[in-house]
Write a protein that holds these residues in place. Sequence first.
Motif, mmCIF file in Angstrom:
data_model
loop_
_atom_site.group_PDB
_atom_site.id
_atom_site.type_symbol
_atom_site.label_atom_id
_atom_site.label_comp_id
_atom_site.label_asym_id
_atom_site.label_seq_id
_atom_site.Cartn_x
_atom_site.Cartn_y
_atom_site.Cartn_z
ATOM 1 N N GLY A 147 0.625 -1.270 0.133
ATOM 2 C CA GLY A 147 0.240 -0.083 -0.104
ATOM 3 C C GLY A 147 0.194 1.048 0.230
ATOM 4 N N ALA A 148 1.951 1.426 1.075
ATOM 5 C CA ALA A 148 2.329 2.163 0.574
ATOM 6 C C ALA A 148 3.479 2.830 -0.205
ATOM 7 N N ILE A 149 3.386 1.560 -1.317
ATOM 8 C CA ILE A 149 4.518 2.002 -2.922
ATOM 9 C C ILE A 149 2.711 2.307 -3.255
ATOM 10 N N ALA A 150 2.311 2.073 -3.370
ATOM 11 C CA ALA A 150 1.007 1.754 -5.061
ATOM 12 C C ALA A 150 0.787 2.843 -4.035
ATOM 13 N N CYS A 151 0.807 3.889 -3.261
ATOM 14 C CA CYS A 151 -0.226 4.679 -2.541
ATOM 15 C C CYS A 151 1.492 6.429 -3.346
ATOM 16 N N GLY A 152 1.921 6.180 -2.619
ATOM 17 C CA GLY A 152 3.455 7.313 -2.380
ATOM 18 C C GLY A 152 3.987 7.301 -4.029
ATOM 19 N N SER A 206 -7.174 -6.338 -11.535
ATOM 20 C CA SER A 206 -7.770 -5.069 -10.854
ATOM 21 C C SER A 206 -7.564 -3.978 -11.186
ATOM 22 N N PHE A 207 -6.194 -3.527 -12.527
ATOM 23 C CA PHE A 207 -6.457 -2.109 -13.019
ATOM 24 C C PHE A 207 -7.671 -1.212 -13.099
ATOM 25 N N LEU A 208 -8.757 -2.136 -13.796
ATOM 26 C CA LEU A 208 -10.365 -2.096 -14.186
ATOM 27 C C LEU A 208 -11.638 -1.678 -13.473
ATOM 28 N N GLY A 209 -11.161 -2.773 -12.302
ATOM 29 C CA GLY A 209 -11.842 -2.476 -11.103
ATOM 30 C C GLY A 209 -11.925 -1.419 -10.347
ATOM 31 N N GLY A 210 -10.233 -0.935 -9.936
ATOM 32 C CA GLY A 210 -10.012 0.126 -8.897
ATOM 33 C C GLY A 210 -10.240 1.429 -9.909
ATOM 34 N N ILE A 267 -12.008 13.606 -11.186
ATOM 35 C CA ILE A 267 -12.421 12.025 -11.313
ATOM 36 C C ILE A 267 -11.668 11.846 -12.564
ATOM 37 N N PHE A 268 -11.027 12.951 -13.299
ATOM 38 C CA PHE A 268 -10.185 12.320 -14.227
ATOM 39 C C PHE A 268 -8.965 11.683 -13.194
ATOM 40 N N MET A 269 -8.661 12.248 -12.466
ATOM 41 C CA MET A 269 -7.068 12.233 -11.367
ATOM 42 C C MET A 269 -7.383 10.918 -10.381
ATOM 43 N N ILE A 270 -8.508 11.106 -9.825
ATOM 44 C CA ILE A 270 -8.709 9.780 -9.343
ATOM 45 C C ILE A 270 -9.058 8.693 -9.400
ATOM 46 N N GLY A 271 -9.977 9.090 -11.449
ATOM 47 C CA GLY A 271 -9.902 7.653 -11.370
ATOM 48 C C GLY A 271 -8.438 6.319 -12.142
ATOM 49 N N THR A 272 -7.491 7.598 -12.690
ATOM 50 C CA THR A 272 -6.286 6.654 -13.018
ATOM 51 C C THR A 272 -5.606 6.751 -12.149
ATOM 52 N N LEU A 273 -5.854 7.475 -10.697
ATOM 53 C CA LEU A 273 -4.919 7.258 -9.358
ATOM 54 C C LEU A 273 -5.379 5.389 -8.579
ATOM 55 N N THR A 274 -6.941 5.472 -8.730
ATOM 56 C CA THR A 274 -6.666 4.507 -7.551
ATOM 57 C C THR A 274 -6.793 3.581 -8.532
ATOM 58 N N GLY A 275 -6.865 3.542 -10.177
ATOM 59 C CA GLY A 275 -7.076 2.473 -11.143
ATOM 60 C C GLY A 275 -5.209 1.524 -10.960
ATOM 61 N N PHE A 276 -4.225 2.743 -10.959
ATOM 62 C CA PHE A 276 -3.259 2.374 -10.825
ATOM 63 C C PHE A 276 -2.445 2.178 -9.336
ATOM 64 N N GLN A 277 -3.744 1.993 -8.675
ATOM 65 C CA GLN A 277 -2.964 2.016 -7.263
ATOM 66 C C GLN A 277 -3.246 -0.032 -6.972
ATOM 67 N N LEU A 334 -3.020 -1.394 -9.505
ATOM 68 C CA LEU A 334 -2.587 -2.172 -10.217
ATOM 69 C C LEU A 334 -0.899 -2.676 -9.251
ATOM 70 N N ILE A 335 -0.732 -1.813 -9.215
ATOM 71 C CA ILE A 335 0.371 -1.808 -8.291
ATOM 72 C C ILE A 335 0.430 -2.741 -7.202
ATOM 73 N N TYR A 336 -0.224 -2.297 -6.188
ATOM 74 C CA TYR A 336 -0.116 -3.226 -5.016
ATOM 75 C C TYR A 336 -0.414 -4.618 -5.226
ATOM 76 N N ASP A 337 -1.730 -5.392 -6.012
ATOM 77 C CA ASP A 337 -2.316 -6.615 -6.708
ATOM 78 C C ASP A 337 -0.507 -6.777 -7.282
ATOM 79 N N SER A 338 0.216 -6.708 -8.216
ATOM 80 C CA SER A 338 1.134 -7.337 -8.596
ATOM 81 C C SER A 338 2.484 -7.007 -7.723
ATOM 82 N N PHE A 339 2.552 -6.020 -6.763
ATOM 83 C CA PHE A 339 3.304 -6.385 -5.495
ATOM 84 C C PHE A 339 2.764 -7.347 -4.513
ATOM 85 N N LYS A 340 1.727 -7.705 -4.115
ATOM 86 C CA LYS A 340 1.756 -9.029 -3.769
ATOM 87 C C LYS A 340 1.734 -10.286 -4.594
#
Length: 286
Positions: A20-25, A198-202, A257-267, A269-275
């Motif tokens: 989560g730290a990696i994804a959000c930071g 995960s990216f699409l859902g995010g 909306i554009f910022m958070i949609g993109t942000l959350t999708g990549f979060q 993606l990064i979080y589950d890729s790390f897992k």
Amino acid sequence: MTSTIALDSSKYFTLCGLGGAIACGTTHAAITPLDLIKTRHQATNITGGSLYTGVGATFIGYSLQGAGKYGFYEYFKQKYSLLVGPKYAHEYKTGIYLAASASAEFLADIALCPLETIKVKTQTTSPPFCNSVWQGWSKIVKSEGVAGLYKGIVPLWFRQIPYTMVKFATFENVVDRIYSFLGKPKKEYTALQQTGVSFLGGYIAGIFCAVVSHPADVMVSKINTDKVPGESSSQAISRIYGKIGFAGLWNGLTIRIFMIGTLTGFQWLIYDSFKVWVGLPTTGGH
């Protein structure tokens, strides 16, 4: 993707927090230019300067917040599921997602708030309020005490807790629906395919998050730049709302909306890729 790490162990929750730290930071730091434009549109008429003004406070603050948000979410989700028992855990799963995410964000925001205060003050002053996180921290504590770092905690909770509740509950349910639509169990898909889900859902979850949390986001920006010394948070909110009205609470929504949609999708993606990288299953779709 069979994990040797128990899903109720401290190691599991720690790894989730690290992910989560990696994804959000990283994601919040990357979109600093968009956040700068949005924050200034909400709070001031300032233009110019570096597009990465406030990136240091953003990276540190949202790394800490991400660790708490994702790590504690997994922890509380597991604990609340045990609390209601296996008979009801599936039936009330959305309620568990909402309760777990709210609990996690409440704690995560305690770590985030001082850095968010520094970030907003830096982005909405000209010349910038400070040149480093440490300088900003020292200046606020010297002039307002430690309480000055937390003057935006109440509106931050009002912004972040609903946001995170929508983010996690929507994500979990959307991912379930995606796998149902695809017609095969999650375990039959590759790790790459699962992280794509995960990216699409995010991204879908992020759109809902932006709308739900936007009024409080505007108020956080306003309070950190316009709060009068000695004024309580409730007094500041009432006074500021009197100036901007209901319409003013929606300034900058399209950008967000554009910022958070993109942000959350990549979060996600990064979080589950790390897992996946550390040998853990991706989130949702169980």
